[in-house]
Design a protein around this motif. Structure first.
Motif, PDB file in Angstrom:
ATOM      1  N   ARG A   1      -1.114  12.743 -13.640  1.00 19.94           N
ATOM      2  CA  ARG A   1      -1.590  13.064 -12.282  1.00 19.94           C
ATOM      3  C   ARG A   1      -2.144  14.473 -12.222  1.00 19.94           C
ATOM      4  O   ARG A   1      -3.102  14.753 -11.498  1.00 19.94           O
ATOM      5  N   ALA A   2      -1.542  15.378 -13.017  1.00 18.62           N
ATOM      6  CA  ALA A   2      -2.031  16.766 -13.034  1.00 18.62           C
ATOM      7  C   ALA A   2      -3.446  16.854 -13.573  1.00 18.62           C
ATOM      8  O   ALA A   2      -4.193  17.791 -13.267  1.00 18.62           O
ATOM      9  N   GLY A   3      -3.858  15.858 -14.377  1.00 20.60           N
ATOM     10  CA  GLY A   3      -5.204  15.863 -14.925  1.00 20.60           C
ATOM     11  C   GLY A   3      -6.270  15.609 -13.884  1.00 20.60           C
ATOM     12  O   GLY A   3      -7.459  15.836 -14.128  1.00 20.60           O
TER      13      GLY A   3
ATOM     14  N   GLU B   1       7.756  11.834 -16.292  1.00 22.95           N
ATOM     15  CA  GLU B   1       7.121  13.059 -16.772  1.00 22.95           C
ATOM     16  C   GLU B   1       5.703  12.788 -17.250  1.00 22.95           C
ATOM     17  O   GLU B   1       4.781  13.575 -17.011  1.00 22.95           O
ATOM     18  N   ARG B   2       5.495  11.671 -17.943  1.00 18.58           N
ATOM     19  CA  ARG B   2       4.161  11.331 -18.416  1.00 18.58           C
ATOM     20  C   ARG B   2       3.226  11.107 -17.221  1.00 18.58           C
ATOM     21  O   ARG B   2       2.065  11.528 -17.254  1.00 18.58           O
ATOM     22  N   HIS B   3       3.760  10.488 -16.176  1.00 19.46           N
ATOM     23  CA  HIS B   3       2.914  10.236 -15.001  1.00 19.46           C
ATOM     24  C   HIS B   3       2.561  11.541 -14.288  1.00 19.46           C
ATOM     25  O   HIS B   3       1.442  11.727 -13.812  1.00 19.46           O
ATOM     26  N   ARG B   4       3.523  12.480 -14.271  1.00 24.27           N
ATOM     27  CA  ARG B   4       3.233  13.782 -13.650  1.00 24.27           C
ATOM     28  C   ARG B   4       2.106  14.475 -14.411  1.00 24.27           C
ATOM     29  O   ARG B   4       1.208  15.060 -13.802  1.00 24.27           O
TER      30      ARG B   4
ATOM     31  N   PHE C   1       0.851  -1.195   0.000  1.00 20.35           N
ATOM     32  CA  PHE C   1       0.000   0.000   0.000  1.00 20.35           C
ATOM     33  C   PHE C   1       0.884   1.241   0.000  1.00 20.35           C
ATOM     34  O   PHE C   1       1.850   1.344   0.774  1.00 20.35           O
ATOM     35  N   VAL C   2       0.553   2.160  -0.891  1.00 23.04           N
ATOM     36  CA  VAL C   2       1.225   3.458  -0.948  1.00 23.04           C
ATOM     37  C   VAL C   2       0.154   4.536  -0.918  1.00 23.04           C
ATOM     38  O   VAL C   2      -0.764   4.515  -1.753  1.00 23.04           O
ATOM     39  N   VAL C   3       0.254   5.457   0.032  1.00 21.18           N
ATOM     40  CA  VAL C   3      -0.709   6.557   0.153  1.00 21.18           C
ATOM     41  C   VAL C   3      -0.015   7.839  -0.275  1.00 21.18           C
ATOM     42  O   VAL C   3       1.090   8.147   0.168  1.00 21.18           O
ATOM     43  N   VAL C   4      -0.680   8.577  -1.198  1.00 19.45           N
ATOM     44  CA  VAL C   4      -0.106   9.791  -1.767  1.00 19.45           C
ATOM     45  C   VAL C   4      -1.067  10.956  -1.543  1.00 19.45           C
ATOM     46  O   VAL C   4      -2.289  10.790  -1.647  1.00 19.45           O
ATOM     47  N   ASP C   5      -0.537  12.152  -1.253  1.00 15.51           N
ATOM     48  CA  ASP C   5      -1.401  13.327  -1.103  1.00 15.51           C
ATOM     49  C   ASP C   5      -1.637  13.980  -2.453  1.00 15.51           C
ATOM     50  O   ASP C   5      -1.185  13.477  -3.507  1.00 15.51           O
ATOM     51  N   GLU C   6      -2.355  15.137  -2.454  1.00 11.79           N
ATOM     52  CA  GLU C   6      -2.731  15.773  -3.711  1.00 11.79           C
ATOM     53  C   GLU C   6      -1.532  16.316  -4.478  1.00 11.79           C
ATOM     54  O   GLU C   6      -1.629  16.622  -5.673  1.00 11.79           O
ATOM     55  N   ARG C   7      -0.394  16.467  -3.849  1.00 11.37           N
ATOM     56  CA  ARG C   7       0.801  16.963  -4.533  1.00 11.37           C
ATOM     57  C   ARG C   7       1.680  15.823  -5.053  1.00 11.37           C
ATOM     58  O   ARG C   7       2.758  16.072  -5.578  1.00 11.37           O
ATOM     59  N   GLY C   8       1.203  14.598  -4.865  1.00 11.05           N
ATOM     60  CA  GLY C   8       1.989  13.459  -5.324  1.00 11.05           C
ATOM     61  C   GLY C   8       3.052  13.033  -4.334  1.00 11.05           C
ATOM     62  O   GLY C   8       3.940  12.233  -4.676  1.00 11.05           O
ATOM     63  N   THR C   9       2.994  13.529  -3.117  1.00  4.05           N
ATOM     64  CA  THR C   9       3.976  13.173  -2.100  1.00  4.05           C
ATOM     65  C   THR C   9       3.506  11.933  -1.344  1.00  4.05           C
ATOM     66  O   THR C   9       2.351  11.862  -0.915  1.00  4.05           O
ATOM     67  N   ILE C  10       4.397  11.008  -1.167  1.00 11.18           N
ATOM     68  CA  ILE C  10       4.061   9.765  -0.470  1.00 11.18           C
ATOM     69  C   ILE C  10       3.975  10.040   1.029  1.00 11.18           C
ATOM     70  O   ILE C  10       4.931  10.545   1.639  1.00 11.18           O
ATOM     71  N   THR C  11       2.822   9.727   1.613  1.00 14.02           N
ATOM     72  CA  THR C  11       2.623   9.967   3.047  1.00 14.02           C
ATOM     73  C   THR C  11       2.657   8.679   3.859  1.00 14.02           C
ATOM     74  O   THR C  11       2.853   8.722   5.071  1.00 14.02           O
ATOM     75  N   TYR C  12       2.443   7.568   3.204  1.00 15.41           N
ATOM     76  CA  TYR C  12       2.500   6.294   3.934  1.00 15.41           C
ATOM     77  C   TYR C  12       2.858   5.167   2.973  1.00 15.41           C
ATOM     78  O   TYR C  12       2.374   5.112   1.826  1.00 15.41           O
ATOM     79  N   VAL C  13       3.729   4.260   3.444  1.00 18.12           N
ATOM     80  CA  VAL C  13       4.100   3.057   2.694  1.00 18.12           C
ATOM     81  C   VAL C  13       4.151   1.903   3.689  1.00 18.12           C
ATOM     82  O   VAL C  13       4.808   2.011   4.728  1.00 18.12           O
ATOM     83  N   ASN C  14       3.438   0.809   3.392  1.00 16.44           N
ATOM     84  CA  ASN C  14       3.506  -0.315   4.329  1.00 16.44           C
ATOM     85  C   ASN C  14       4.752  -1.158   4.055  1.00 16.44           C
ATOM     86  O   ASN C  14       5.485  -0.948   3.073  1.00 16.44           O
TER      87      ASN C  14
END
Length: 223
Positions: free
Chosen positions: A219-221, A213-216, A171-184
């Motif tokens: 995600r921006a969409g 870059e494509r993923h960024r 599990f990877v939890v990401v915030d709205e800026r794409g920053t990882i906040t939790y990883v199990n």
């Protein structure tokens, strides 16, 4: 006489029998009297004034007998015009040129307004102190509530973390800026990162460099 009249506080010179030898303009104004009305008059017979009080009489007699000085003797006395006033009395011996017998110099100062201002200041300080104390109490309640909420949130997060770490999936939890906040633990093992290193990194760190870059943009969409 002109020098005595220049003194702004009421003062009066008395002989040993408390007869008035001289009184300045401020003293005469206090009692609405002319010089001719007060000179030669005995304060022992004058009931309207601070000298009618036992503590002032005692001070006058004591200074005359012992050659001492009484300063800042504060009393409340009823004056004919302004009513009850707070008065500071100063009594000392006085030796006048050409006169062998010692005289008394009685100086009076009306401190009523000063005492009222001091009382208002004390009341204002007490009110301010109460407000500060009430503010501290409210702040303590807010702080305690916040601490309880943080502790409760921390317990929930710990239970969730234990639950996710026990599962077989990553599990990877990401915030709205794409920053990882939790990883199990399973996700860290899957991606080969040491424990805790992924937290705070961008999600693109888990992708091949050619796809980042494509993923960024993808995600921006979602914004």
């Amino acid at each position: 006489a002109h020098l005595v009249d220049a003194v702004r506080h009421p003062l009066v010179v008395l002989d040993a029998q408390w007869r008035i030898h001289a009184a300045n303009r401020a003293f005469r104004a206090w009692f609405a009297a002319d010089s001719a009305d007060v000179v030669g008059r005995s304060l022992r017979e004058w009931e309207n004034g601070p000298w009618a009080l036992p503590q002032v009489r005692s001070a006058l007699d004591g200074v005359l007998a012992d050659d001492t000085r009484v300063t800042d003797l504060e009393v409340e006395a009823a004056l004919q015009g302004p009513g009850v006033r707070a008065i500071l009395c100063d009594v000392r011996r006085l030796y006048l040129p050409g006169l062998e017998a010692a005289h008394l110099l009685l100086t009076l100062e009306d401190v009523t307004d000063r005492r009222r201002a001091e009382r208002r200041l004390r009341e204002a300080n007490l009110h301010l102190a109460r407000q500060v104390e009430e503010g501290r109490s409210e702040l303590a309640v807010v702080r305690t509530t916040a601490q309880r909420e943080v502790a409760a949130r921390s317990r929930v997060e710990q239970r969730l973390s234990h639950f996710l770490d026990a599962g077989p999936d990553g599990f990877v939890v990401v915030d709205e800026r794409g920053t990882i906040t939790y990883v199990n633990l399973r996700a860290e093992q899957m991606f080969g990162f040491p424990a805790g290193e992924l937290t705070g990194a961008h999600i693109e760190a888990l992708l091949p460099e050619a796809l980042r870059e494509r993923h960024r943009a993808h995600r921006a969409g979602y914004d």
